[in-house]
Design a protein around this motif. Structure first.
Motif, short mmCIF file in Angstrom:
data_model
loop_
_atom_site.label_atom_id
_atom_site.label_comp_id
_atom_site.label_asym_id
_atom_site.label_seq_id
_atom_site.Cartn_x
_atom_site.Cartn_y
_atom_site.Cartn_z
N UNK A 57 0.82 -1.20 0.00
CA UNK A 57 0.00 0.00 0.00
C UNK A 57 0.85 1.25 0.00
N UNK A 58 0.18 2.37 -0.20
CA UNK A 58 0.84 3.67 -0.18
C UNK A 58 0.24 4.50 0.95
N UNK A 59 1.09 4.97 1.85
CA UNK A 59 0.67 5.87 2.92
C UNK A 59 1.49 7.15 2.82
N UNK A 60 1.02 8.21 3.45
CA UNK A 60 1.77 9.46 3.51
C UNK A 60 2.24 9.66 4.95
N UNK A 137 5.93 9.87 0.73
CA UNK A 137 5.08 8.74 0.39
C UNK A 137 5.82 7.47 0.80
N UNK A 139 5.78 3.30 0.73
CA UNK A 139 5.23 2.09 0.11
C UNK A 139 5.67 0.92 0.97
N UNK A 140 4.74 0.38 1.73
CA UNK A 140 5.10 -0.72 2.62
C UNK A 140 3.92 -1.66 2.79
N UNK B 40 -0.55 8.75 7.60
CA UNK B 40 -1.84 8.84 6.90
C UNK B 40 -1.94 7.57 6.07
N UNK B 41 -2.69 6.64 6.61
CA UNK B 41 -2.55 5.22 6.29
C UNK B 41 -3.30 4.80 5.04
N UNK B 42 -2.62 4.10 4.15
CA UNK B 42 -3.25 3.31 3.09
C UNK B 42 -4.17 4.16 2.22
N UNK B 43 -3.58 5.16 1.57
CA UNK B 43 -4.38 6.16 0.85
C UNK B 43 -4.69 5.79 -0.59
N UNK B 46 -4.58 0.33 -4.73
CA UNK B 46 -3.70 -0.32 -5.70
C UNK B 46 -4.45 -1.51 -6.28
N UNK B 86 3.76 10.28 -7.53
CA UNK B 86 4.15 11.01 -6.31
C UNK B 86 5.23 12.00 -6.68
#
Lengths: 160, 160
Positions: A57-60, A137, A139-140, B40-43, B46, B86
């Protein structure tokens, strides 16, 4: 024993045991968009355990800026997955890694146009931007099971 | 029919049919690193086809800066996966989408602290940074099979 660590520039070679450097070095793998864009293809070794129910996933992240010398109190690692940090401003950040909790840490500084991807299980310091907006950003692995080990040093390391 | 499109600010609501806004809006989902970082989780949604041998990867794009008004000649889409952009500098970029090849495009501009993730199959313009270093991290499908459809407009759209 000295508890001081000197910062070195982040290079692909020096960082290779710990992860990937995400940047536009060298020739583009492909030129797209009628010549207006270079694609530097597939730069990260994403390695996320799906056996424990995880996915990519992508988080900020929004992190406080740090100043030098930086006091390193702890390192952490994520046994269930790799973790990429992509800066959202063109500014340097510190990248701290260690071969093991009892090893001397290494400290790298990015050139303002580099992200990094920690290999799964790599011991590393927390996010330490030195300038800019502190936005990254990440990615984990997204998952419900634990994915964090921490090690607190008996005495802190001074990074400068 | 006018071939002009006005640019509007990128908002979560307006962009929802086309993808995700990747930013640090609202309250952090989790505060980590002893209070020094908000997650800011899992935005991003995907959505990468694995049936055709694909997987998720991170590439770096280096794109030419564009000026306004921007002439939109074509749109494209990726049937096999979502695609996240990004920005690696704190600068605005144009995000152009369309419901269909024969629909009037929409043009959004980011606020310099936003990335985006196009939903799988969304028609969109090519990468169009307006300022900064032109560097973007791209999280999309890595695979050997085709994943690109293009549509060239009979007459270009003017974006301003």
């Amino acid at each position: 024993m000295s508890r001081r660590v000197s910062i070195e520039p982040l290079t692909v070679e020096a960082f290779a045991p710990y992860g990937d450097v995400l940047d536009a070095r060298g020739e583009a793998d492909k030129i797209i968009n009628a010549g207006q864009c270079g694609r530097y293809h597939d730069r990260a070794t994403i390695d996320v355990s799906e056996q424990t129910g995880g996915r990519v996933g992508i988080s900020i992240f929004h992190a406080t800026l740090r100043a030098l010398p930086y006091t390193l109190d702890l390192i952490e690692r994520h046994p269930e997955g790799s973790q990429a940090f992509i800066p959202m401003s063109a500014d340097p950040f510190l990248v701290i890694v260690a071969d093991a909790p009892d090893a001397t840490p290494k400290a790298f500084v990015t050139n303002g146009a580099q992200g990094i991807n920690f290999h799964r299980g790599t011991w590393h310091g927390v996010l330490t931007p030195l300038a800019g907006n502190g936005l990254f950003a990440v990615v984990d692995r997204i998952g419900e099971t634990p994915n964090l080990e921490e090690h607190v040093f008996d005495a802190p390391w001074i990074i400068s």
